[in-house]
Motif scaffolding. Structure first.
Motif, PDB file in Angstrom:
ATOM      1  N   LEU A   1       0.822  -1.192   0.000  1.00 54.61           N
ATOM      2  CA  LEU A   1       0.000   0.000   0.000  1.00 54.61           C
ATOM      3  C   LEU A   1       0.867   1.256   0.000  1.00 54.61           C
ATOM      4  CD1 LEU A   1      -2.467  -1.248   2.715  1.00 54.61           C
ATOM      5  CD2 LEU A   1      -2.913  -1.135   0.276  1.00 54.61           C
ATOM      6  N   ASP A   2       0.333   2.339  -0.581  1.00 56.74           N
ATOM      7  CA  ASP A   2       1.060   3.596  -0.641  1.00 56.74           C
ATOM      8  C   ASP A   2       1.160   4.219   0.746  1.00 56.74           C
ATOM      9  OD1 ASP A   2       1.319   3.345  -3.349  1.00 56.74           O
ATOM     10  OD2 ASP A   2      -0.522   4.464  -3.795  1.00 56.74           O
ATOM     11  N   ASN A   3       2.218   5.005   0.952  1.00 62.25           N
ATOM     12  CA  ASN A   3       2.404   5.697   2.213  1.00 62.25           C
ATOM     13  C   ASN A   3       1.852   7.115   2.124  1.00 62.25           C
ATOM     14  OD1 ASN A   3       3.858   3.472   3.117  1.00 62.25           O
ATOM     15  ND2 ASN A   3       5.769   4.288   2.298  1.00 62.25           N
ATOM     16  N   SER A   4       1.323   7.627   3.201  1.00 59.60           N
ATOM     17  CA  SER A   4       0.863   9.006   3.243  1.00 59.60           C
ATOM     18  C   SER A   4       0.719   9.440   4.685  1.00 59.60           C
ATOM     19  CB  SER A   4      -0.474   9.166   2.512  1.00 59.60           C
ATOM     20  OG  SER A   4      -1.477   8.421   3.153  1.00 59.60           O
ATOM     21  N   VAL A   5       0.669  10.732   4.903  1.00 63.15           N
ATOM     22  CA  VAL A   5       0.517  11.267   6.245  1.00 63.15           C
ATOM     23  C   VAL A   5      -0.963  11.316   6.597  1.00 63.15           C
ATOM     24  CG1 VAL A   5       0.877  13.264   7.722  1.00 63.15           C
ATOM     25  CG2 VAL A   5       2.617  12.630   6.035  1.00 63.15           C
ATOM     26  N   THR A   6      -1.315  10.818   7.789  1.00 57.03           N
ATOM     27  CA  THR A   6      -2.708  10.789   8.205  1.00 57.03           C
ATOM     28  C   THR A   6      -3.134  12.177   8.675  1.00 57.03           C
ATOM     29  OG1 THR A   6      -2.488   8.497   8.913  1.00 57.03           O
ATOM     30  CG2 THR A   6      -4.348   9.745   9.804  1.00 57.03           C
ATOM     31  N   PRO A   7      -4.237  12.703   8.151  1.00 61.48           N
ATOM     32  CA  PRO A   7      -4.693  14.017   8.582  1.00 61.48           C
ATOM     33  C   PRO A   7      -5.218  13.986  10.010  1.00 61.48           C
ATOM     34  CG  PRO A   7      -6.305  12.999   7.133  1.00 61.48           C
ATOM     35  CD  PRO A   7      -5.104  12.105   7.129  1.00 61.48           C
ATOM     36  N   CYS A   8      -5.296  15.161  10.638  1.00 56.95           N
ATOM     37  CA  CYS A   8      -5.786  15.265  12.004  1.00 56.95           C
ATOM     38  C   CYS A   8      -7.273  14.963  12.041  1.00 56.95           C
ATOM     39  CB  CYS A   8      -5.511  16.663  12.535  1.00 56.95           C
ATOM     40  SG  CYS A   8      -6.004  16.901  14.249  1.00 56.95           S
ATOM     41  N   ALA A   9      -7.680  14.155  13.009  1.00 61.59           N
ATOM     42  CA  ALA A   9      -9.098  13.805  13.133  1.00 61.59           C
ATOM     43  C   ALA A   9      -9.891  15.002  13.639  1.00 61.59           C
ATOM     44  CB  ALA A   9      -9.254  12.629  14.093  1.00 61.59           C
ATOM     45  N   PRO A  10     -11.119  15.215  13.156  1.00 58.83           N
ATOM     46  CA  PRO A  10     -11.940  16.329  13.645  1.00 58.83           C
ATOM     47  C   PRO A  10     -12.352  16.115  15.098  1.00 58.83           C
ATOM     48  CG  PRO A  10     -13.229  14.907  12.207  1.00 58.83           C
ATOM     49  CD  PRO A  10     -11.811  14.436  12.114  1.00 58.83           C
ATOM     50  N   ALA A  11     -12.620  17.213  15.781  1.00 57.68           N
ATOM     51  CA  ALA A  11     -13.101  17.138  17.159  1.00 57.68           C
ATOM     52  C   ALA A  11     -14.613  16.957  17.160  1.00 57.68           C
ATOM     53  CB  ALA A  11     -12.718  18.404  17.914  1.00 57.68           C
ATOM     54  N   VAL A  12     -15.145  16.638  18.334  1.00 57.59           N
ATOM     55  CA  VAL A  12     -16.594  16.550  18.520  1.00 57.59           C
ATOM     56  C   VAL A  12     -17.042  17.810  19.249  1.00 57.59           C
ATOM     57  CG1 VAL A  12     -18.480  15.247  19.576  1.00 57.59           C
ATOM     58  CG2 VAL A  12     -16.499  14.037  18.645  1.00 57.59           C
ATOM     59  N   SER A  13     -18.121  18.410  18.793  1.00 57.76           N
ATOM     60  CA  SER A  13     -18.631  19.617  19.450  1.00 57.76           C
ATOM     61  C   SER A  13     -19.167  19.275  20.831  1.00 57.76           C
ATOM     62  CB  SER A  13     -19.746  20.259  18.615  1.00 57.76           C
ATOM     63  OG  SER A  13     -20.326  21.349  19.321  1.00 57.76           O
ATOM     64  N   MET A  14     -18.890  20.162  21.795  1.00 57.50           N
ATOM     65  CA  MET A  14     -19.415  19.930  23.142  1.00 57.50           C
ATOM     66  C   MET A  14     -20.888  20.322  23.239  1.00 57.50           C
ATOM     67  SD  MET A  14     -17.830  23.044  25.402  1.00 57.50           S
ATOM     68  CE  MET A  14     -18.174  24.771  25.050  1.00 57.50           C
TER      69      MET A  14
ATOM     70  N   LEU B   1     -11.827  13.742  27.763  1.00 56.01           N
ATOM     71  CA  LEU B   1     -12.841  14.575  27.130  1.00 56.01           C
ATOM     72  C   LEU B   1     -12.235  15.826  26.500  1.00 56.01           C
ATOM     73  CD1 LEU B   1     -15.771  14.277  29.702  1.00 56.01           C
ATOM     74  CD2 LEU B   1     -15.561  13.168  27.479  1.00 56.01           C
ATOM     75  N   MET B   2     -11.169  16.347  27.081  1.00 58.82           N
ATOM     76  CA  MET B   2     -10.492  17.487  26.463  1.00 58.82           C
ATOM     77  C   MET B   2      -9.947  17.112  25.089  1.00 58.82           C
ATOM     78  SD  MET B   2      -8.477  19.636  29.392  1.00 58.82           S
ATOM     79  CE  MET B   2      -7.395  18.291  29.843  1.00 58.82           C
ATOM     80  N   ASN B   3      -9.470  15.901  24.981  1.00 54.25           N
ATOM     81  CA  ASN B   3      -8.923  15.441  23.703  1.00 54.25           C
ATOM     82  C   ASN B   3     -10.017  15.184  22.672  1.00 54.25           C
ATOM     83  OD1 ASN B   3      -6.757  14.704  22.022  1.00 54.25           O
ATOM     84  ND2 ASN B   3      -7.055  12.538  22.476  1.00 54.25           N
ATOM     85  N   ILE B   4     -11.246  14.972  23.120  1.00 55.88           N
ATOM     86  CA  ILE B   4     -12.372  14.743  22.218  1.00 55.88           C
ATOM     87  C   ILE B   4     -13.014  16.063  21.790  1.00 55.88           C
ATOM     88  CG2 ILE B   4     -14.673  13.716  22.013  1.00 55.88           C
ATOM     89  CD1 ILE B   4     -13.727  11.570  24.038  1.00 55.88           C
ATOM     90  N   PHE B   5     -13.247  16.947  22.770  1.00 54.94           N
ATOM     91  CA  PHE B   5     -13.944  18.208  22.493  1.00 54.94           C
ATOM     92  C   PHE B   5     -12.998  19.359  22.162  1.00 54.94           C
ATOM     93  CE2 PHE B   5     -16.970  16.208  25.723  1.00 54.94           C
ATOM     94  CZ  PHE B   5     -17.790  15.677  24.740  1.00 54.94           C
ATOM     95  N   LEU B   6     -11.709  19.176  22.446  1.00 55.08           N
ATOM     96  CA  LEU B   6     -10.697  20.217  22.217  1.00 55.08           C
ATOM     97  C   LEU B   6     -11.065  21.525  22.920  1.00 55.08           C
ATOM     98  CD1 LEU B   6      -9.502  19.724  18.525  1.00 55.08           C
ATOM     99  CD2 LEU B   6      -8.748  18.624  20.628  1.00 55.08           C
TER     100      LEU B   6
END
Length: 437
Positions: free
Chosen positions: A79-92, A419-424
């Motif tokens: 498989l090809d290599n690539s950089v994984t984008p940042c995952a979106p946060a969840v709104s609080m 939760l801080m890591n989820i809601f940012l």
């Protein structure tokens, strides 16, 4: 055949030289939290304030020069290599999350989609793997069984591709569901999820010597009923094995020596090991039982095999690349900013329950009722959560509070960090423990 090596696996390195598992384990930086405790008879409040210093996402920029175990074995292209984008946060805010879930997907010109169901026995590591694939922890994880109580959905969106993950409860039998008075969702959700699946990921904990030698009978029934759905086998927790050669025998048993329609030729790699009763494909009778037979212990219709540790970012990225590659042309189901279909309150309750399961003994955490009484944005934009933990016995209350309130304080601190890591955003959790009347 590829000449990559297994780190530290002498037998596999000498005989097959095909599988490689990264040794890196994702780690989190723990942020200290100030806490204030106030205690009263039959009641304790724990207020935890926390300062957020940015998301702690594991780096996914490593290059990967290996595919899955079977890809090496059968000579499939890597498989090809690539950089994984940042995952979106969840709104609080629940209303914002609800709007986003029904928002028209922002699809590219040539969208691709794949619905993936994760199946496995309780505690196989499904939620851990799901969190790693998503790039952010949104599903509860603990060492105790039945942490996931109902189907939860996560969304991976990269470029033109959207992969929808359905993290299901561990498959159990109707007898266990009735005996332990478990929610009906634990029995029904894995089967319901299969109805819309494009691919099934079957997860097996190879570190559990009591269950690893055969697939769960309920899981086999599920695979048999939905045999038209493609499936892959993921052998998890390989980093816990001292004898890597056991993986070869487990592969033979769990696949009945057949993967992607081809018979595995690993005759020379098989030796007898004490306590292992997995037959080799070389001595297996070609006239095996029909699918669904009570004697069946494996599934001969897996398309691929992956051997990994769900805690290893490197290993998980290899599986993630494979899933993205399996997506087919079709409309997206969610906006690219959607990470999960759970409400903020559900995520919070699950994370706190995870800590209860992790730190309280035996049946105690299963008897704690949670009630959120405050969910609001503070003056500085922080999320303020107040939750009551209701217990049926005074002894349970003492265990939950802990000496000088340390236990309830630790639960609140760790839940706040997650939760801080989820809601940012900053998260202040206030937990109170009360005795049920």
């Amino acid at each position: 055949m590829a000449a990559t090596s297994w780190r530290g696996a002498g037998l596999v390195q000498a005989v097959l030289r095909v599988w490689q598992v990264g040794p890196h384990v994702a780690r989190e930086r723990v942020i200290p939290f100030p806490s204030l405790l106030g205690c009263q008879w039959r009641y304790v409040s724990c207020i935890v304030g926390s300062a957020f210093s940015g998301p702690r996402l594991a780096s996914a920029s490593r290059s990967h020069d290996q595919g899955s175990a079977l890809a090496h074995l059968l000579g499939f292209p890597q498989l090809d290599n690539s950089v994984t984008p940042c995952a979106p946060a969840v709104s609080m805010h629940r209303d914002k999350q609800d709007v986003l879930l029904v928002h028209h997907p922002d699809m590219p010109e040539n969208p691709r989609v794949l619905r993936v169901v994760l199946l496995g026995a309780p505690n196989a590591g499904k939620s851990t793997l799901s969190n790693q694939l998503l790039g952010r922890k949104v599903f509860p994880v603990s060492k105790k069984v039945h942490t996931t109580r109902c189907q939860a959905l996560g969304v991976i969106t990269e470029k033109e591709t959207q992969v929808i993950l359905l993290d299901t409860p561990g498959i159990i039998s109707p007898v266990k569901q009735k005996r332990h008075h478990l929610e009906l969702s634990l029995l029904e959700d894995p089967w319901k999820s299969m109805e819309s699946a494009d691919l099934v990921v079957v997860l097996v904990d190879v570190s559990d010597k009591w269950t690893r030698n055969q697939l769960n009978p309920q899981l086999l029934r599920c695979l048999t009923k939905f045999s038209q759905v493609p499936s892959i086998l993921v052998m998890n927790k390989v980093d816990c094995l001292k004898q890597k050669s056991v993986l070869l025998e487990l592969t033979a048993a769990l696949t009945e020596g057949v993967v992607n329609g081809k018979k595995l030729k690993m005759r020379q790699a098989f030796h007898s090991h004490p306590g292992t009763h997995c037959p080799s494909p070389a001595v297996k009778d070609s006239n095996t039982q029909s699918v669904g037979s009570p004697q069946r212990i494996g599934w001969p219709h897996f398309q691929e095999i992956f051997m990994l540790s769900a805690l290893s970012q490197e290993d998980v990225q290899t599986l993630k690349k494979y899933l993205l590659a399996q997506a087919q042309p079709g409309p997206w189901e969610y906006h690219s900013e959607v990470l999960t279909n759970q409400t903020p309150e559900e995520i919070c309750a699950n994370i706190i329950r995870e800590k209860l399961l992790e730190y309280l003994p035996q049946e105690v955490p299963y008897n704690v009722q949670q009630k959120t009484v405050v969910w609001e944005e503070g003056p500085s934009g922080e999320l303020v959560i107040q939750q009551k933990l209701l217990v049926p016995k005074e002894s349970y209350m003492r265990l939950l509070i802990g000496p000088k309130g340390h236990m309830i304080s630790q639960i609140a601190q760790e839940a706040s960090r997650d939760l801080m890591n989820i809601f940012l955003c900053d998260v202040d959790i206030r937990l109170s423990v009360k005795l049920l009347n």
